[in-house]
Design a protein around this motif. Structure first.
Motif, PDB file in Angstrom:
ATOM      1  N   ALA A 291       0.895  -1.316  -0.084  1.00 57.40           N
ATOM      2  CA  ALA A 291      -0.034  -0.021  -0.009  1.00 57.40           C
ATOM      3  C   ALA A 291       0.779   1.306   0.024  1.00 57.40           C
ATOM      4  CB  ALA A 291      -0.945   0.127   1.174  1.00 57.40           C
ATOM      5  N   ALA A 292       2.066   1.103   0.536  1.00 58.50           N
ATOM      6  CA  ALA A 292       2.750   2.259   0.726  1.00 58.50           C
ATOM      7  C   ALA A 292       3.435   2.721  -0.606  1.00 58.50           C
ATOM      8  CB  ALA A 292       3.858   2.164   1.783  1.00 58.50           C
ATOM      9  N   VAL A 293       3.840   1.349  -1.117  1.00 63.76           N
ATOM     10  CA  VAL A 293       4.403   1.681  -2.654  1.00 63.76           C
ATOM     11  C   VAL A 293       3.347   2.379  -3.575  1.00 63.76           C
ATOM     12  CG1 VAL A 293       4.950   0.415  -4.986  1.00 63.76           C
ATOM     13  CG2 VAL A 293       5.715  -0.334  -2.512  1.00 63.76           C
ATOM     14  N   VAL A 294       2.026   2.242  -3.438  1.00 62.41           N
ATOM     15  CA  VAL A 294       0.992   3.154  -4.190  1.00 62.41           C
ATOM     16  C   VAL A 294       1.238   4.310  -3.905  1.00 62.41           C
ATOM     17  CG1 VAL A 294      -1.183   3.385  -4.620  1.00 62.41           C
ATOM     18  CG2 VAL A 294      -0.582   0.925  -4.265  1.00 62.41           C
ATOM     19  N   GLY A 295       1.617   4.825  -2.492  1.00 61.84           N
ATOM     20  CA  GLY A 295       1.709   6.148  -2.191  1.00 61.84           C
ATOM     21  C   GLY A 295       3.016   6.864  -2.861  1.00 61.84           C
ATOM     22  N   ILE A 296       3.816   5.946  -3.068  1.00 61.20           N
ATOM     23  CA  ILE A 296       5.142   6.403  -3.509  1.00 61.20           C
ATOM     24  C   ILE A 296       5.257   6.569  -4.878  1.00 61.20           C
ATOM     25  CG2 ILE A 296       7.700   5.427  -3.985  1.00 61.20           C
ATOM     26  CD1 ILE A 296       7.584   4.215  -1.396  1.00 61.20           C
ATOM     27  N   LEU A 297       4.153   5.818  -5.607  1.00 60.50           N
ATOM     28  CA  LEU A 297       4.075   5.868  -7.246  1.00 60.50           C
ATOM     29  C   LEU A 297       3.195   7.087  -7.339  1.00 60.50           C
ATOM     30  CD1 LEU A 297       3.802   2.264  -8.370  1.00 60.50           C
ATOM     31  CD2 LEU A 297       5.596   3.733  -8.595  1.00 60.50           C
ATOM     32  N   ALA A 298       2.432   7.239  -6.531  1.00 55.06           N
ATOM     33  CA  ALA A 298       1.343   8.437  -6.678  1.00 55.06           C
ATOM     34  C   ALA A 298       2.207   9.907  -6.388  1.00 55.06           C
ATOM     35  CB  ALA A 298       0.126   8.414  -5.534  1.00 55.06           C
ATOM     36  N   GLN A 299       3.043   9.575  -5.672  1.00 54.10           N
ATOM     37  CA  GLN A 299       3.998  11.076  -5.523  1.00 54.10           C
ATOM     38  C   GLN A 299       4.935  11.034  -6.738  1.00 54.10           C
ATOM     39  OE1 GLN A 299       7.452  11.285  -4.751  1.00 54.10           O
ATOM     40  NE2 GLN A 299       7.425  13.713  -4.554  1.00 54.10           N
ATOM     41  N   ALA A 300       5.421  10.180  -7.431  1.00 51.46           N
ATOM     42  CA  ALA A 300       6.199  10.369  -8.250  1.00 51.46           C
ATOM     43  C   ALA A 300       5.622  10.667  -9.664  1.00 51.46           C
ATOM     44  CB  ALA A 300       7.024   8.668  -8.661  1.00 51.46           C
ATOM     45  N   LEU A 301       4.271  10.193  -9.720  1.00 54.27           N
ATOM     46  CA  LEU A 301       3.279  10.548 -10.740  1.00 54.27           C
ATOM     47  C   LEU A 301       3.383  12.342 -10.752  1.00 54.27           C
ATOM     48  CD1 LEU A 301       1.339  10.286 -12.854  1.00 54.27           C
ATOM     49  CD2 LEU A 301      -0.264  10.128 -11.178  1.00 54.27           C
ATOM     50  N   TYR A 302       3.391  12.836  -9.680  1.00 58.13           N
ATOM     51  CA  TYR A 302       3.401  14.165  -9.783  1.00 58.13           C
ATOM     52  C   TYR A 302       4.963  14.784 -10.097  1.00 58.13           C
ATOM     53  CZ  TYR A 302       3.461  19.089  -8.168  1.00 58.13           C
ATOM     54  OH  TYR A 302       3.784  20.621  -8.264  1.00 58.13           O
ATOM     55  N   ASP A 303       5.908  14.307  -9.326  1.00 55.57           N
ATOM     56  CA  ASP A 303       7.169  14.837  -9.427  1.00 55.57           C
ATOM     57  C   ASP A 303       7.943  13.448  -9.159  1.00 55.57           C
ATOM     58  OD1 ASP A 303       9.670  16.279  -9.524  1.00 55.57           O
ATOM     59  OD2 ASP A 303       9.519  16.903  -7.516  1.00 55.57           O
ATOM     60  N   PRO A 304       8.760  13.322 -10.375  1.00 55.43           N
ATOM     61  CA  PRO A 304       9.136  14.129 -11.651  1.00 55.43           C
ATOM     62  C   PRO A 304       8.412  13.819 -12.852  1.00 55.43           C
ATOM     63  CG  PRO A 304      10.753  12.380 -11.541  1.00 55.43           C
ATOM     64  CD  PRO A 304       9.618  11.795 -10.385  1.00 55.43           C
ATOM     65  N   VAL A 305       7.491  12.952 -12.815  1.00 52.30           N
ATOM     66  CA  VAL A 305       6.647  12.619 -14.090  1.00 52.30           C
ATOM     67  C   VAL A 305       5.771  13.621 -14.787  1.00 52.30           C
ATOM     68  CG1 VAL A 305       5.099  10.915 -15.393  1.00 52.30           C
ATOM     69  CG2 VAL A 305       7.052  10.079 -13.525  1.00 52.30           C
ATOM     70  N   PHE A 306       5.026  14.332 -13.877  1.00 49.93           N
ATOM     71  CA  PHE A 306       4.014  15.042 -14.266  1.00 49.93           C
ATOM     72  C   PHE A 306       4.815  16.604 -14.547  1.00 49.93           C
ATOM     73  CE2 PHE A 306       0.821  18.590 -13.976  1.00 49.93           C
ATOM     74  CZ  PHE A 306      -0.332  18.228 -14.621  1.00 49.93           C
ATOM     75  N   THR A 307       5.624  16.935 -13.520  1.00 54.44           N
ATOM     76  CA  THR A 307       6.134  18.199 -13.441  1.00 54.44           C
ATOM     77  C   THR A 307       7.397  18.255 -14.521  1.00 54.44           C
ATOM     78  OG1 THR A 307       7.846  17.480 -11.902  1.00 54.44           O
ATOM     79  CG2 THR A 307       6.029  18.708 -11.131  1.00 54.44           C
ATOM     80  N   GLY A 308       7.766  17.071 -15.126  1.00 52.91           N
ATOM     81  CA  GLY A 308       8.898  16.848 -16.480  1.00 52.91           C
ATOM     82  C   GLY A 308       8.161  16.953 -17.532  1.00 52.91           C
ATOM     83  N   GLY A 309       6.680  16.544 -17.624  1.00 52.45           N
ATOM     84  CA  GLY A 309       6.234  16.217 -18.965  1.00 52.45           C
ATOM     85  C   GLY A 309       5.303  16.935 -19.237  1.00 52.45           C
ATOM     86  N   ILE A 310       4.508  17.820 -18.372  1.00 52.28           N
ATOM     87  CA  ILE A 310       3.265  18.459 -18.774  1.00 52.28           C
ATOM     88  C   ILE A 310       3.776  20.128 -18.681  1.00 52.28           C
ATOM     89  CG2 ILE A 310       1.050  19.201 -18.221  1.00 52.28           C
ATOM     90  CD1 ILE A 310       1.343  16.341 -19.277  1.00 52.28           C
ATOM     91  N   ARG A 311       3.827  20.711 -19.957  1.00 52.78           N
ATOM     92  CA  ARG A 311       4.132  22.210 -19.918  1.00 52.78           C
ATOM     93  C   ARG A 311       2.947  23.175 -20.238  1.00 52.78           C
ATOM     94  NH1 ARG A 311       7.292  20.968 -25.494  1.00 52.78           N
ATOM     95  NH2 ARG A 311       5.241  20.178 -25.421  1.00 52.78           N
TER      96      ARG A 311
END
Length: 388
Positions: free
Chosen positions: A329-349
């Motif tokens: 369950a904690a891994v889900v939270g880690i991936l959710a945080q990574a979805l925002y930074d760096p994936v979303f912040t680095g990909g959505i302009r």
């Protein structure tokens, strides 16, 4: 076994050609191909492998791929999986370095292609987070653990140490709250014997201590020491190791070439650790490239082979399953945080990128299109946005 190895080679070659976006995005592609499409392992088993990889230094997505290959075909399957996953990017990086490539442009159609692949990664990771949340955090206690992990990582300084601490805390919470259903659990993980695992850990330690003593014996030994230490001591995956390798090769590889390779690695599918192939090629030709690639991946695989048998044994015990349910369950939270930074912040302009990511997400979640079609659509959209 032969049939399994062919299946493994086909699956991981496809992943090696289409898994853009860095380590976190790779896990999304792995889940889509191996959990959802091929059903080689369930979500709980997959999350267990991800948790082990997060605990260990080295390339997390490559280590996860190594373990996933082992689940399907033993040691041979693990080696086939990682060879096929790594080879497309490694060959491309070495060839580009041999041709003295320049810095990849950030504008024009090539820049649009790279931007489109980053947008695709947003959709892939979002789909993975949603699916894993439904499977691994389906009730109040586990959803609370996932949200607590997300909150903790949002407040703490971003680091691999924080991620490991959050997984450990999730495991402890799962054990205390006894989350998950008694008698139920995810697919038990396969791995080498304990004796083989201990031997792998011993080899890891001997190389880590011994290679610095040989670094002055010649340029090949110096490269072996540099790349092995980078793969052995770095948490957080490729995005962390790239600048460290750049610093380690200062004086060996020209700065302009380092920057060119750094940019090329960002645009490649597969593991970012293949940057070692570029640096090794520039430093010492093809032998240097082979040394760099072999030595940067070796420590992570030794550690995974050393840790997997103990995790596999724990996965069969009920008390440990409660802990692993909390860790998952904690891994889900880690991936959710990574979805925002760096994936979303680095990909959505901007709004257009966000709209494209939404369409790609629908392709995955509602229309159930395969990942390679989503990758092609994202790349085409990124190039099309250049014309707007």
């Amino acid at each position: 076994m032969q049939g399994n190895l062919i299946d493994i080679a086909a699956a991981f070659t496809k992943l090696g050609l289409t898994s853009f976006g860095g380590p976190i995005a790779h896990l999304g592609y792995f889940r889509d191909e191996l959990v959802l499409r091929r059903k080689w392992i369930d979500d709980a088993g997959f999350a267990g492998i991800v948790a082990v990889a997060q605990f260990l230094p080295g390339p997390a997505s490559s280590q996860a791929g190594f373990a996933l290959g082992w689940q399907r075909g033993g040691l041979a399957g693990a080696l086939v999986a990682m060879t096929c996953f790594t080879l497309p990017s490694a060959v491309a990086m070495v060839l580009l370095a041999a041709m003295a490539g320049t810095v990849p442009p950030e504008t024009g159609f090539v820049g649009g292609l790279v931007a489109g692949l980053k947008i695709t990664a947003v959709a892939v990771v979002a789909h993975a987070v949603l699916g894993m949340a439904r499977s691994l955090a389906p009730d109040g206690p586990r959803a609370g653990i996932a949200l607590s992990a997300l909150l903790a990582l949002s407040l703490l300084p971003l680091s691999a140490v924080a991620q490991v601490a959050v997984i450990a805390a999730g495991g402890l919470a799962g054990l205390v709250l006894r989350v998950g259903q008694p008698g139920a659990g995810g697919q038990a993980l396969r791995g080498p014997s304990r004796a083989a695992g201990v031997a792998c850990l011993a080899v890891f330690a001997v190389l880590l201590a011994g290679l610095p003593l040989l670094a002055d014996a010649g340029p090949g030994w110096r490269l072996a020491d540099l790349f092995y230490r980078a793969g052995a001591l770095v948490f957080g995956g490729g995005h962390v190791v790239l600048p460290l390798l750049a610093a380690g090769t200062k004086g060996i590889v020209p700065e302009a070439s380092v920057l060119a390779g750094y940019g090329a690695a960002q645009a490649m599918p597969g593991p970012l650790f293949t940057f070692a192939g570029w640096l090794g090629q520039v430093a010492a030709g093809l032998p240097g490239a082979l040394i760099g690639l072999a030595m940067i991946f070796l420590p992570g695989f030794l550690l995974m082979a050393g840790g997997l048998p103990f995790w596999a044994t724990l996965s069969r015990k009920q008390w440990a399953r409660h802990g692993m349910a909390g860790a998952n369950a904690a891994v889900v939270g880690i991936l959710a945080q990574a979805l925002y930074d760096p994936v979303f912040t680095g990909g959505i302009r901007g709004n257009a990128d966000f709209a494209v990511a939404g369409v790609l997400f629908v392709m995955l979640a509602a229309w159930q299109r395969p990942a390679w079609q989503v990758v092609l659509a994202g790349a085409a959209a990124g190039m099309a946005l250049v014309l707007v």
